[in-house]
Scaffold this motif. Structure first.
Motif, PDB file in Angstrom:
ATOM      1  N   ARG A   1       7.138  -5.360  10.526  1.00  0.00           N
ATOM      2  CA  ARG A   1       6.993  -6.136  11.763  1.00  0.00           C
ATOM      3  C   ARG A   1       5.815  -5.655  12.604  1.00  0.00           C
ATOM      4  O   ARG A   1       5.321  -6.386  13.456  1.00  0.00           O
ATOM      5  N   ARG A   2       5.349  -4.416  12.361  1.00  0.00           N
ATOM      6  CA  ARG A   2       4.279  -3.846  13.168  1.00  0.00           C
ATOM      7  C   ARG A   2       2.929  -3.857  12.461  1.00  0.00           C
ATOM      8  O   ARG A   2       1.966  -3.262  12.942  1.00  0.00           O
ATOM      9  N   LEU A   3       2.840  -4.481  11.313  1.00  0.00           N
ATOM     10  CA  LEU A   3       1.559  -4.622  10.637  1.00  0.00           C
ATOM     11  C   LEU A   3       0.651  -5.571  11.413  1.00  0.00           C
ATOM     12  O   LEU A   3       1.118  -6.350  12.255  1.00  0.00           O
ATOM     13  N   LEU A   4      -0.630  -5.556  11.103  1.00  0.00           N
ATOM     14  CA  LEU A   4      -1.559  -6.449  11.781  1.00  0.00           C
ATOM     15  C   LEU A   4      -1.229  -7.916  11.525  1.00  0.00           C
ATOM     16  O   LEU A   4      -1.549  -8.783  12.340  1.00  0.00           O
ATOM     17  N   ALA A   5      -0.575  -8.194  10.401  1.00  0.00           N
ATOM     18  CA  ALA A   5      -0.172  -9.575  10.083  1.00  0.00           C
ATOM     19  C   ALA A   5       1.120  -9.968  10.792  1.00  0.00           C
ATOM     20  O   ALA A   5       1.557 -11.117  10.688  1.00  0.00           O
ATOM     21  N   HIS A   6       1.754  -9.018  11.503  1.00  0.00           N
ATOM     22  CA  HIS A   6       2.977  -9.266  12.294  1.00  0.00           C
ATOM     23  C   HIS A   6       4.144  -9.759  11.446  1.00  0.00           C
ATOM     24  O   HIS A   6       4.881 -10.673  11.834  1.00  0.00           O
ATOM     25  N   GLY A   7       4.323  -9.158  10.306  1.00  0.00           N
ATOM     26  CA  GLY A   7       5.471  -9.514   9.483  1.00  0.00           C
ATOM     27  C   GLY A   7       5.168  -9.347   8.008  1.00  0.00           C
ATOM     28  O   GLY A   7       4.086  -8.882   7.617  1.00  0.00           O
ATOM     29  N   ALA A   8       6.130  -9.722   7.184  1.00  0.00           N
ATOM     30  CA  ALA A   8       5.985  -9.599   5.734  1.00  0.00           C
ATOM     31  C   ALA A   8       5.166 -10.768   5.204  1.00  0.00           C
ATOM     32  O   ALA A   8       5.659 -11.637   4.475  1.00  0.00           O
ATOM     33  N   VAL A   9       3.898 -10.786   5.563  1.00  0.00           N
ATOM     34  CA  VAL A   9       2.986 -11.859   5.170  1.00  0.00           C
ATOM     35  C   VAL A   9       2.131 -11.364   4.015  1.00  0.00           C
ATOM     36  O   VAL A   9       1.342 -10.429   4.166  1.00  0.00           O
ATOM     37  N   ARG A  10       2.268 -11.994   2.867  1.00  0.00           N
ATOM     38  CA  ARG A  10       1.526 -11.554   1.677  1.00  0.00           C
ATOM     39  C   ARG A  10       0.039 -11.801   1.855  1.00  0.00           C
ATOM     40  O   ARG A  10      -0.370 -12.903   2.222  1.00  0.00           O
ATOM     41  N   PRO A  11      -0.801 -10.785   1.600  1.00  0.00           N
ATOM     42  CA  PRO A  11      -2.246 -10.964   1.779  1.00  0.00           C
ATOM     43  C   PRO A  11      -2.810 -12.035   0.852  1.00  0.00           C
ATOM     44  O   PRO A  11      -2.509 -12.059  -0.348  1.00  0.00           O
ATOM     45  N   GLY A  12      -3.640 -12.899   1.403  1.00  0.00           N
ATOM     46  CA  GLY A  12      -4.213 -13.979   0.613  1.00  0.00           C
ATOM     47  C   GLY A  12      -5.212 -13.508  -0.423  1.00  0.00           C
ATOM     48  O   GLY A  12      -5.433 -14.195  -1.432  1.00  0.00           O
ATOM     49  N   GLN A  13      -5.844 -12.332  -0.185  1.00  0.00           N
ATOM     50  CA  GLN A  13      -6.862 -11.845  -1.130  1.00  0.00           C
ATOM     51  C   GLN A  13      -6.251 -11.243  -2.385  1.00  0.00           C
ATOM     52  O   GLN A  13      -6.953 -10.960  -3.355  1.00  0.00           O
ATOM     53  N   VAL A  14      -4.932 -11.006  -2.380  1.00  0.00           N
ATOM     54  CA  VAL A  14      -4.273 -10.306  -3.485  1.00  0.00           C
ATOM     55  C   VAL A  14      -3.765 -11.305  -4.513  1.00  0.00           C
ATOM     56  O   VAL A  14      -3.005 -12.226  -4.176  1.00  0.00           O
ATOM     57  N   ASP A  15      -4.173 -11.108  -5.763  1.00  0.00           N
ATOM     58  CA  ASP A  15      -3.682 -11.971  -6.841  1.00  0.00           C
ATOM     59  C   ASP A  15      -2.340 -11.467  -7.377  1.00  0.00           C
ATOM     60  O   ASP A  15      -1.355 -12.204  -7.410  1.00  0.00           O
ATOM     61  N   VAL A  16      -2.316 -10.207  -7.817  1.00  0.00           N
ATOM     62  CA  VAL A  16      -1.096  -9.620  -8.392  1.00  0.00           C
ATOM     63  C   VAL A  16      -0.716  -8.401  -7.554  1.00  0.00           C
ATOM     64  O   VAL A  16      -1.566  -7.574  -7.222  1.00  0.00           O
ATOM     65  N   TRP A  17       0.573  -8.298  -7.227  1.00  0.00           N
ATOM     66  CA  TRP A  17       1.074  -7.161  -6.442  1.00  0.00           C
ATOM     67  C   TRP A  17       2.161  -6.477  -7.249  1.00  0.00           C
ATOM     68  O   TRP A  17       3.197  -7.066  -7.580  1.00  0.00           O
ATOM     69  N   LEU A  18       1.919  -5.203  -7.585  1.00  0.00           N
ATOM     70  CA  LEU A  18       2.868  -4.393  -8.333  1.00  0.00           C
ATOM     71  C   LEU A  18       3.365  -3.279  -7.419  1.00  0.00           C
ATOM     72  O   LEU A  18       2.567  -2.535  -6.843  1.00  0.00           O
ATOM     73  N   ASN A  19       4.667  -3.149  -7.270  1.00  0.00           N
ATOM     74  CA  ASN A  19       5.245  -2.113  -6.406  1.00  0.00           C
ATOM     75  C   ASN A  19       6.068  -1.139  -7.234  1.00  0.00           C
ATOM     76  O   ASN A  19       7.036  -1.519  -7.895  1.00  0.00           O
ATOM     77  N   ALA A  20       5.666   0.132  -7.190  1.00  0.00           N
ATOM     78  CA  ALA A  20       6.387   1.189  -7.908  1.00  0.00           C
ATOM     79  C   ALA A  20       7.276   1.944  -6.928  1.00  0.00           C
ATOM     80  O   ALA A  20       6.820   2.374  -5.875  1.00  0.00           O
ATOM     81  N   TRP A  21       8.542   2.105  -7.283  1.00  0.00           N
ATOM     82  CA  TRP A  21       9.458   2.813  -6.396  1.00  0.00           C
ATOM     83  C   TRP A  21      10.450   3.626  -7.227  1.00  0.00           C
ATOM     84  O   TRP A  21      10.624   3.397  -8.424  1.00  0.00           O
ATOM     85  N   ALA A  22      11.047   4.615  -6.590  1.00  0.00           N
ATOM     86  CA  ALA A  22      12.036   5.473  -7.244  1.00  0.00           C
ATOM     87  C   ALA A  22      13.285   5.520  -6.382  1.00  0.00           C
ATOM     88  O   ALA A  22      13.199   5.570  -5.149  1.00  0.00           O
ATOM     89  N   ALA A  23      14.427   5.509  -7.017  1.00  0.00           N
ATOM     90  CA  ALA A  23      15.688   5.484  -6.278  1.00  0.00           C
ATOM     91  C   ALA A  23      15.851   6.730  -5.405  1.00  0.00           C
ATOM     92  O   ALA A  23      16.482   6.670  -4.346  1.00  0.00           O
ATOM     93  N   GLY A  24      15.280   7.849  -5.815  1.00  0.00           N
ATOM     94  CA  GLY A  24      15.417   9.078  -5.052  1.00  0.00           C
ATOM     95  C   GLY A  24      14.320   9.301  -4.028  1.00  0.00           C
ATOM     96  O   GLY A  24      14.289  10.351  -3.377  1.00  0.00           O
TER      97      GLY A  24
END
Length: 646
Positions: free
Chosen positions: A571-594
């Motif tokens: 909510r505090r990003l410059l885009a003011h929310g979860a707005v996907r960047p238009g310049q990005v073609d593919v978005w890969l998010n790596a995360w770990a449960a721990g």
């Protein structure tokens, strides 16, 4: 930078180089040589220095057989060192005793009261070198003193102590990142300067003073005791561009001691032991390299009269040539490091024909680090993943590494935390001073605790009272912070530090502007970039996408260990929310449960068109970027996007 932050940085440096040390040990075992892990350049420089200083007689060396194939540099060096080790006799002891005379106990006085002791040593007739955390400012140095000859003679009789007041009004240079202070020392009532009486140690800018596997010797005042020396059963474990890791015996009070090679040349300024993350004592020691200190001094903006005083260091202390390249132990390769503006902004890469640029965007806590060293660490982690995917590694020189660690530290200096001296919990110690950042910090902890299913009744205890400088509301944050730490396995200090810096970035416009300016200054000017980001860097990456020049596009965005799934963040990003960047073609998010920082993951629940990849990172390294990059699917995606024709 306070002592807590210095120690945390040190622990992080040690953790980040675990793969280097494992590779060093493997090579030493496989080759049977303690020196096989260092680069050919370092070994050659060491050989040249020993021979040129006549520490060995080349005529005494046995020839190397010519019928056994190429000669490894380590083989040549073993012969050189074997001859040099003949110095471990009276000559060795006499030279050590002469060097030890320049070492003093520092009597630290603050506000008229003794605050402790440290060690320092003369590097000029009236110049004393010690740690920043021993003498952090002019006020402390003005009250403190250097005590020479606090030791026993050959018969065990205590010598008369020779004490000198410090003179920071004549010269005082300090740097918390390298943890050093250089301060002038006053004369005795009889007019004699300390160097006239006790001599001084020459700081040498030239490379080749030590290689991995060689012993180190330390002289200091551990635990405020009379002067002691640590010799043998000690060795250099690893060399970083600005720091050394070594094994030896030191105790509190050894801070500021000189670290010597066997020729009693100073190779580093000892500043602390590396604590075992598991709480089992100390696992290594760390010191700032002499070459790094001398380069910092050469670049320091000082008045002419103080610059003139630095001449006491001697001509051998003047850095010559480019900044030393980073050495990746064991593979004989080197990666360059930028100079001047590039060194401050980060490391720029090259663009191979027909390929896109790869840009690594680091996380928090990197201030004072060498960007080339950080970049190489990322590349090593990625190389593991690429090997698992059956792909060749990327060349370090093809990677851009915009560096904002120092900009973040400078922007938050003096306002990172409120009441650090009075804090009784980790949550209090790391709360930002800025009101906006403080609100974000509290929201991050509260939301993360909720995401880990902490009962609401336990998040705000009914008996929370206003207490201390920070108040009960902040004090009550320790309970959810401890909950998050227990559920993730990460230390609460690590979690609090990350949340503090994320909060400072999101809640304080001046901090955000400083970070983004530093990152933009280290980016390519146009073209396509594969943007790989970690931790706080993922938050910066999303803001960066709203500011990229029109000539830059992002065919692949990788976020790893990201807090972007938290409402308090997006909510505090410059885009003011979860707005996907238009310049990005593919978005890969790596995360770990721990990974407690990635507590809001997977991102696909909040963000549009994000491909989440769950990584089985070890619990004790759940947030490490090298662990994320070592996963084959992530590494293969990066390599595929990089090698594609732009």
């Amino acid at each position: 930078m306070d002592l807590r932050q210095q120690q945390q940085n040190m622990v992080e440096r040690y953790r980040e180089t675990v793969d280097q040390r494992e590779n060093i040990r493997r090579l030493q075992v496989e080759t049977g040589s303690p020196f096989a892990a260092d680069s050919a350049e370092q070994l050659s420089a060491r050989v040249e220095r020993l021979v040129s200083k006549r520490e060995v007689d080349p005529g005494d060396l046995t020839p190397v057989p010519s019928d056994e194939g190429p000669v490894r540099p380590a083989v040549v060096f073993e012969r050189i060192l074997g001859a040099a080790n003949e110095l471990q006799s009276v000559n060795f002891l006499a030279r050590g005793a002469r060097a030890a005379r320049a070492v003093a106990r520092v009597d630290i006085i603050q506000g008229g009261r003794r605050a402790g002791f440290g060690t320092g040593f003369l590097v000029g007739e009236r110049l004393l070198l010690t740690n920043h955390h021993v003498l952090p400012d002019v006020a402390t140095a003005t009250e403190s003193a250097a005590e020479f000859d606090f030791e026993s003679d050959a018969d065990g009789v205590p010598k008369p102590v020779d004490s000198y007041d410090l003179a920071p009004d004549e010269l005082f240079v300090t740097d918390p990142a390298l943890d050093y202070t250089l301060v002038a020392v006053g004369a005795r009532p009889d007019g004699k300067r300390p160097g006239e009486v006790h001599g001084w140690l020459r700081l040498i800018a030239q490379q080749g003073k030590i290689v991995i596997g060689e012993p180190v010797n330390i002289v200091g005042h551990p635990d405020r005791r009379p002067k002691e020396v640590a010799v043998r059963a000690n060795e250099l474990l690893n060399q970083l561009p600005r720091f050394l890791h070594y094994r030896t015996d030191t105790e509190p009070g050894s801070s500021g001691s000189p670290v010597f090679n066997d020729q009693w040349e100073v190779v580093a300024l000892h500043h602390a032991g590396v604590p075992d993350p598991g709480g089992a004592g100390w696992i290594a020691n760390e010191g700032a390299r002499v070459s790094g200190i001398l380069r910092h001094l050469a670049e320091a903006a000082l008045p002419p009269e103080q610059k003139a005083l630095l001449a006491e260091l001697g001509p051998q202390a003047v850095p010559v040539g480019p900044v030393p390249v980073e050495t990746v132990p064991g593979d004989g390769r080197s990666g360059g490091r930028g100079t001047g503006a590039q060194e401050r902004r980060g490391v720029t890469g090259r663009t191979a024909a027909g390929r896109r640029r790869v840009v690594f965007l680091h996380g928090r806590g990197q201030q004072g680090h060498n960007p080339a060293e950080l970049r190489a660490g990322w590349c090593r982690g990625l190389a593991v993943g690429l090997a698992a995917a059956g792909l060749p590694p990327l060349d370090d020189a093809d990677v851009w590494f915009p560096f904002y660690g120092d900009a973040l530290a400078t922007a938050t200096a003096g306002r990172e935390s409120a009441g650090l001296d009075t804090a009784t919990t980790t949550a209090e110690a790391y709360v930002p001073d800025d009101p906006g950042a403080r609100a974000v910090y509290a929201a991050l902890i509260a939301e993360s605790a909720k995401a880990t299913r902490m009962p609401e009744s336990e998040q705000q205890p009914a008996d929370a009272q206003e207490s201390g400088l920070l108040g009960g509301a902040v004090a009550a944050l320790q309970r959810p912070l401890s909950w998050i730490a227990a559920r993730s396995g990460l230390d609460d200090i690590v979690i609090a530090a990350v949340f503090r810096d994320v909060a400072a970035y999101l809640g304080d416009k001046s901090v955000r502007d400083a970070v983004l300016e530093a990152v933009l200054a280290g980016l390519p000017e146009d073209g396509e970039i594969v943007l790989v980001s970690h931790s706080l860097g993922t938050v910066v990456a999303l803001d960066l996408c709203t500011m990229l020049p029109s000539g830059i596009s992002v065919p692949l965005l990788v976020t790893a260990g990201s807090p972007l799934g938290l409402d308090a963040v997006y909510r505090r990003l410059l885009a003011h929310g979860a707005v996907r960047p238009g310049q990005v073609d593919v978005w890969l998010n790596a995360w770990a449960a721990g990974d407690a920082v990635a507590i809001g993951c997977p991102l696909g629940d909040t963000w549009d068109r994000v491909r989440d990849v769950l990584c089985a990172n070890p619990k004790d390294r759940a947030h490490d970027i090298a662990q994320y990059l070592s996963h084959a699917p992530i590494a293969a995606e990066i390599a595929g996007a990089w090698s594609a024709v732009g």
